[in-house]
Design a protein around this motif. Structure first.
Motif, short mmCIF file in Angstrom:
data_model
loop_
_atom_site.label_atom_id
_atom_site.label_comp_id
_atom_site.label_asym_id
_atom_site.label_seq_id
_atom_site.Cartn_x
_atom_site.Cartn_y
_atom_site.Cartn_z
N GLU A 109 0.90 -1.09 0.01
CA GLU A 109 0.14 -0.06 0.03
C GLU A 109 0.90 1.17 -0.13
O GLU A 109 1.78 1.04 0.63
N MET A 146 -11.20 -6.02 -0.52
CA MET A 146 -10.76 -4.75 -1.30
C MET A 146 -10.12 -4.75 -2.72
O MET A 146 -9.55 -5.81 -3.14
N PHE A 150 -7.37 2.38 -5.92
CA PHE A 150 -7.50 3.75 -5.06
C PHE A 150 -8.38 3.15 -3.77
O PHE A 150 -9.30 2.47 -4.10
N ALA A 151 -7.79 4.00 -2.63
CA ALA A 151 -8.70 3.59 -1.47
C ALA A 151 -8.35 4.55 -0.46
O ALA A 151 -7.49 5.73 -0.78
N SER A 179 -10.41 1.25 3.45
CA SER A 179 -11.39 0.81 2.67
C SER A 179 -11.58 1.93 1.31
O SER A 179 -10.73 3.03 1.30
N ASN A 180 -12.17 1.78 0.65
CA ASN A 180 -12.24 2.54 -0.71
C ASN A 180 -13.61 3.30 -0.93
O ASN A 180 -13.83 3.79 -2.06
N GLY A 184 -14.73 0.82 -5.40
CA GLY A 184 -14.36 -0.26 -6.08
C GLY A 184 -15.51 -1.34 -5.92
O GLY A 184 -16.32 -1.38 -5.06
N ASN A 187 -15.28 -3.57 -0.86
CA ASN A 187 -15.11 -2.53 0.08
C ASN A 187 -15.45 -2.85 1.48
O ASN A 187 -15.50 -2.00 2.52
#
Length: 203
Positions: A109, A146, A150-151, A179-180, A184, A187
């Motif tokens: 990440e 996930m 992007f998040a 989380s996003n 997405g 999530n």
């Protein structure tokens, strides 16, 4: 790794460009931390991470200091689905996905957190503080919880600090949610308990 280095370089350039205008207002530092998921039956998530930190002293009075904190971060995690029934039969190719998601995965990440910190000095050397931060991130691995890409990462923490000359030594336990925000397909996110150790220098 390249993204994290570029993010750190950009942050350093911003710092050096404004430092000359505001002497004594900045602190730069480096943190290392690790943690894992809260106990549950669905998944495991063990992580360790590195942060470059830039503090800006926003305001100060007799009792408190108020600071803004910029934190480029790279997080290395291991994730595994434990409860294969988390992937429901109505999910397309659910049997194949169960097989994939129950394998141990390495997750990276890349994060840029922006935080607000309230510090309470105890004496000239010791202080405690509360920190809240949020920021965008990119994750490089899709899991059942996930989607890749992007998040957001949210952190709440408390800290204990000792000052030695112009250096500060920190210990910072905290909790983290990733989380996003529904951007997405998946999530559910991750929740972890972490602890960080850091050193910083008052400019």
């Amino acid at each position: 790794m390249r993204r994290c280095l570029l993010l750190t370089l950009f942050s350093f350039l911003v710092l050096t460009s404004v430092y000359g205008q505001y002497p004594g207002k900045f602190i730069i530092g480096f943190n290392y931390g690790f943690g894992n998921e809260f106990k549950n039956k669905d998944y495991i998530f063990d992580n360790h991470f590195y942060k470059f930190e830039i503090y800006y002293n926003l305001k100060e009075n007799r009792n408190f200091q108020y600071q803004i904190l910029l934190q480029p971060e790279i997080n290395f995690a291991k994730h595994k689905l434990l409860n294969l029934y988390f992937v429901k039969p109505e999910t397309a190719d659910f049997e194949e996905k169960r097989l994939v998601y129950t394998q141990l995965k390495n997750v990276r990440e890349y994060v840029l957190n922006i935080g607000f910190l309230v510090r309470k000095p105890i004496n000239e050397k010791l202080s405690v503080y509360a920190l809240g931060s949020i920021g965008p991130m990119i994750t490089d691995t899709e899991t059942e919880r996930m989607s890749e890409g992007f998040a957001f990462a949210d952190v709440l923490a408390i800290g204990f600090c000792i000052k030695v000359l112009r250096f500060q030594l920190d210990i910072r336990p905290g909790i983290r949610h990733v989380s996003n925000a529904g951007l997405g397909n998946s999530n559910a996110g991750y929740n972890t308990k972490n602890i960080e150790f850091g050193i910083s220098y008052c400019l």
